[in-house]
Design a protein around this motif. Structure first.
Motif, PDB file in Angstrom:
ATOM      1  N   MET A  67       0.830  -1.204   0.000  1.00 30.84           N
ATOM      2  CA  MET A  67       0.000   0.000   0.000  1.00 30.84           C
ATOM      3  C   MET A  67       0.870   1.262   0.000  1.00 30.84           C
ATOM      4  O   MET A  67       0.562   2.240  -0.687  1.00 30.84           O
ATOM      5  N   GLU A  68       1.969   1.240   0.745  1.00 28.53           N
ATOM      6  CA  GLU A  68       2.867   2.389   0.754  1.00 28.53           C
ATOM      7  C   GLU A  68       3.543   2.570  -0.600  1.00 28.53           C
ATOM      8  O   GLU A  68       3.724   3.697  -1.066  1.00 28.53           O
ATOM      9  N   GLN A  69       3.867   1.475  -1.271  1.00 32.73           N
ATOM     10  CA  GLN A  69       4.439   1.561  -2.612  1.00 32.73           C
ATOM     11  C   GLN A  69       3.424   2.159  -3.586  1.00 32.73           C
ATOM     12  O   GLN A  69       3.789   2.967  -4.458  1.00 32.73           O
ATOM     13  N   MET A  70       2.148   1.788  -3.433  1.00 30.82           N
ATOM     14  CA  MET A  70       1.107   2.346  -4.287  1.00 30.82           C
ATOM     15  C   MET A  70       0.955   3.850  -4.040  1.00 30.82           C
ATOM     16  O   MET A  70       0.815   4.635  -4.986  1.00 30.82           O
ATOM     17  N   HIS A  71       1.014   4.266  -2.772  1.00 29.05           N
ATOM     18  CA  HIS A  71       0.923   5.692  -2.443  1.00 29.05           C
ATOM     19  C   HIS A  71       2.064   6.467  -3.092  1.00 29.05           C
ATOM     20  O   HIS A  71       1.849   7.539  -3.653  1.00 29.05           O
ATOM     21  N   GLU A  72       3.277   5.940  -3.006  1.00 26.76           N
ATOM     22  CA  GLU A  72       4.413   6.635  -3.594  1.00 26.76           C
ATOM     23  C   GLU A  72       4.308   6.711  -5.107  1.00 26.76           C
ATOM     24  O   GLU A  72       4.659   7.723  -5.714  1.00 26.76           O
ATOM     25  N   ARG A  73       3.814   5.650  -5.721  1.00 28.98           N
ATOM     26  CA  ARG A  73       3.656   5.647  -7.177  1.00 28.98           C
ATOM     27  C   ARG A  73       2.634   6.716  -7.592  1.00 28.98           C
ATOM     28  O   ARG A  73       2.841   7.437  -8.567  1.00 28.98           O
ATOM     29  N   CYS A  74       1.564   6.836  -6.836  1.00 28.73           N
ATOM     30  CA  CYS A  74       0.536   7.831  -7.141  1.00 28.73           C
ATOM     31  C   CYS A  74       1.048   9.248  -6.859  1.00 28.73           C
ATOM     32  O   CYS A  74       0.762  10.173  -7.609  1.00 28.73           O
ATOM     33  N   GLU A  75       1.824   9.419  -5.781  1.00 25.17           N
ATOM     34  CA  GLU A  75       2.352  10.739  -5.454  1.00 25.17           C
ATOM     35  C   GLU A  75       3.359  11.220  -6.494  1.00 25.17           C
ATOM     36  O   GLU A  75       3.472  12.417  -6.743  1.00 25.17           O
ATOM     37  N   ASN A  76       4.086  10.315  -7.099  1.00 27.88           N
ATOM     38  CA  ASN A  76       5.093  10.699  -8.092  1.00 27.88           C
ATOM     39  C   ASN A  76       4.488  11.013  -9.451  1.00 27.88           C
ATOM     40  O   ASN A  76       5.177  11.537 -10.324  1.00 27.88           O
ATOM     41  N   TYR A  77       3.222  10.694  -9.663  1.00 28.29           N
ATOM     42  CA  TYR A  77       2.536  10.992 -10.915  1.00 28.29           C
ATOM     43  C   TYR A  77       1.550  12.128 -10.637  1.00 28.29           C
ATOM     44  O   TYR A  77       0.524  11.928  -9.980  1.00 28.29           O
ATOM     45  N   PRO A  78       1.858  13.358 -11.064  1.00 32.52           N
ATOM     46  CA  PRO A  78       1.059  14.527 -10.670  1.00 32.52           C
ATOM     47  C   PRO A  78      -0.444  14.429 -10.930  1.00 32.52           C
ATOM     48  O   PRO A  78      -1.231  14.837 -10.059  1.00 32.52           O
ATOM     49  N   PRO A  79      -0.907  13.895 -12.088  1.00 34.96           N
ATOM     50  CA  PRO A  79      -2.370  13.812 -12.241  1.00 34.96           C
ATOM     51  C   PRO A  79      -3.027  12.904 -11.192  1.00 34.96           C
ATOM     52  O   PRO A  79      -4.102  13.212 -10.676  1.00 34.96           O
ATOM     53  N   CYS A  80      -2.380  11.814 -10.855  1.00 37.03           N
ATOM     54  CA  CYS A  80      -2.926  10.914  -9.840  1.00 37.03           C
ATOM     55  C   CYS A  80      -2.902  11.581  -8.466  1.00 37.03           C
ATOM     56  O   CYS A  80      -3.852  11.467  -7.694  1.00 37.03           O
ATOM     57  N   ASP A  81      -1.829  12.280  -8.168  1.00 31.93           N
ATOM     58  CA  ASP A  81      -1.713  12.973  -6.886  1.00 31.93           C
ATOM     59  C   ASP A  81      -2.797  14.033  -6.740  1.00 31.93           C
ATOM     60  O   ASP A  81      -3.437  14.151  -5.695  1.00 31.93           O
ATOM     61  N   ILE A  87     -10.886  12.934  -5.109  1.00 27.82           N
ATOM     62  CA  ILE A  87     -11.841  11.819  -4.999  1.00 27.82           C
ATOM     63  C   ILE A  87     -11.345  10.682  -4.107  1.00 27.82           C
ATOM     64  O   ILE A  87     -12.042   9.702  -3.923  1.00 27.82           O
ATOM     65  N   GLY A  88     -10.149  10.801  -3.590  1.00 25.00           N
ATOM     66  CA  GLY A  88      -9.626   9.748  -2.734  1.00 25.00           C
ATOM     67  C   GLY A  88      -8.521   8.971  -3.418  1.00 25.00           C
ATOM     68  O   GLY A  88      -8.481   8.850  -4.643  1.00 25.00           O
ATOM     69  N   PHE A  89      -7.628   8.434  -2.608  1.00 22.19           N
ATOM     70  CA  PHE A  89      -6.447   7.763  -3.149  1.00 22.19           C
ATOM     71  C   PHE A  89      -6.803   6.509  -3.935  1.00 22.19           C
ATOM     72  O   PHE A  89      -6.349   6.305  -5.052  1.00 22.19           O
ATOM     73  N   TYR A  90      -7.598   5.649  -3.338  1.00 23.84           N
ATOM     74  CA  TYR A  90      -7.854   4.340  -3.947  1.00 23.84           C
ATOM     75  C   TYR A  90      -8.526   4.473  -5.313  1.00 23.84           C
ATOM     76  O   TYR A  90      -8.148   3.805  -6.282  1.00 23.84           O
ATOM     77  N   THR A  91      -9.493   5.374  -5.404  1.00 22.32           N
ATOM     78  CA  THR A  91     -10.193   5.576  -6.679  1.00 22.32           C
ATOM     79  C   THR A  91      -9.264   6.182  -7.722  1.00 22.32           C
ATOM     80  O   THR A  91      -9.275   5.778  -8.889  1.00 22.32           O
ATOM     81  N   ALA A  92      -8.444   7.143  -7.308  1.00 22.89           N
ATOM     82  CA  ALA A  92      -7.511   7.777  -8.243  1.00 22.89           C
ATOM     83  C   ALA A  92      -6.468   6.774  -8.713  1.00 22.89           C
ATOM     84  O   ALA A  92      -6.119   6.745  -9.903  1.00 22.89           O
ATOM     85  N   TYR A  93      -5.980   5.940  -7.822  1.00 20.37           N
ATOM     86  CA  TYR A  93      -4.980   4.948  -8.205  1.00 20.37           C
ATOM     87  C   TYR A  93      -5.567   3.964  -9.213  1.00 20.37           C
ATOM     88  O   TYR A  93      -4.925   3.627 -10.210  1.00 20.37           O
ATOM     89  N   ASN A  94      -6.778   3.499  -8.965  1.00 22.34           N
ATOM     90  CA  ASN A  94      -7.427   2.569  -9.892  1.00 22.34           C
ATOM     91  C   ASN A  94      -7.682   3.200 -11.250  1.00 22.34           C
ATOM     92  O   ASN A  94      -7.611   2.533 -12.268  1.00 22.34           O
ATOM     93  N   ARG A  95      -7.989   4.496 -11.278  1.00 25.30           N
ATOM     94  CA  ARG A  95      -8.260   5.156 -12.542  1.00 25.30           C
ATOM     95  C   ARG A  95      -6.996   5.257 -13.400  1.00 25.30           C
ATOM     96  O   ARG A  95      -7.037   5.088 -14.609  1.00 25.30           O
ATOM     97  N   PHE A  96      -5.835   5.510 -12.793  1.00 25.14           N
ATOM     98  CA  PHE A  96      -4.610   5.714 -13.564  1.00 25.14           C
ATOM     99  C   PHE A  96      -3.806   4.438 -13.753  1.00 25.14           C
ATOM    100  O   PHE A  96      -3.155   4.257 -14.772  1.00 25.14           O
ATOM    101  N   PHE A  97      -3.776   3.576 -12.772  1.00 27.21           N
ATOM    102  CA  PHE A  97      -2.897   2.406 -12.832  1.00 27.21           C
ATOM    103  C   PHE A  97      -3.634   1.080 -12.850  1.00 27.21           C
ATOM    104  O   PHE A  97      -3.011   0.016 -12.829  1.00 27.21           O
ATOM    105  N   GLY A  98      -4.925   1.090 -12.852  1.00 25.29           N
ATOM    106  CA  GLY A  98      -5.668  -0.154 -12.843  1.00 25.29           C
ATOM    107  C   GLY A  98      -5.721  -0.759 -11.456  1.00 25.29           C
ATOM    108  O   GLY A  98      -5.438  -0.111 -10.469  1.00 25.29           O
ATOM    109  N   ARG A  99      -6.113  -2.017 -11.389  1.00 23.62           N
ATOM    110  CA  ARG A  99      -6.279  -2.663 -10.080  1.00 23.62           C
ATOM    111  C   ARG A  99      -4.948  -2.829  -9.367  1.00 23.62           C
ATOM    112  O   ARG A  99      -4.833  -2.516  -8.200  1.00 23.62           O
ATOM    113  N   TYR A 100      -3.944  -3.352 -10.050  1.00 20.54           N
ATOM    114  CA  TYR A 100      -2.641  -3.538  -9.396  1.00 20.54           C
ATOM    115  C   TYR A 100      -1.562  -3.148 -10.322  1.00 20.54           C
ATOM    116  O   TYR A 100      -1.180  -3.362 -11.252  1.00 20.54           O
TER     117      TYR A 100
END
Length: 100
Positions: A67-81, A87-100
């Protein structure tokens, strides 16, 4: 009235400085290096480093959770951040990077 107030305040301040002046011969008022030294035991009483005792704690210090690796991946990609703030981390992560 106001013209008398300023000299009165200045006079009171000077009187307070003269009354509170320390004796220059007083050794307690000196700020030499010997006066600020404390014993080693006293210093170590409040500056103790917390020691790690188990391998489990050391393992998680070096390796991050998924989960911490997913947070860092999302933080390093400005649109996801940006979207994660909206809308929340989990939804934003799924929108840009898919499920996993």
């Amino acid at each position: 009235m106001r013209s008398l107030l300023a000299p009165l305040v200045v006079t009171l301040a000077l009187a307070a400085l003269c009354c509170c002046e320390k004796d220059p011969k007083d050794p307690a008022g000196s700020s030499s290096a010997a006066s600020i030294k404390i014993k080693k035991e006293v210093a170590n009483a409040f500056v103790k480093r917390q020691k790690r005792s188990s391998l489990y704690e050391r393992y998680f210090e070096y390796y991050k959770s998924p989960m911490e690796q997913m947070h860092e991946r999302c933080e390093n990609y400005p649109p996801c951040d940006y979207l994660s703030d909206q809308i929340g981390f989990y939804t934003a992560y799924n929108r840009f990077f898919g499920r996993y």
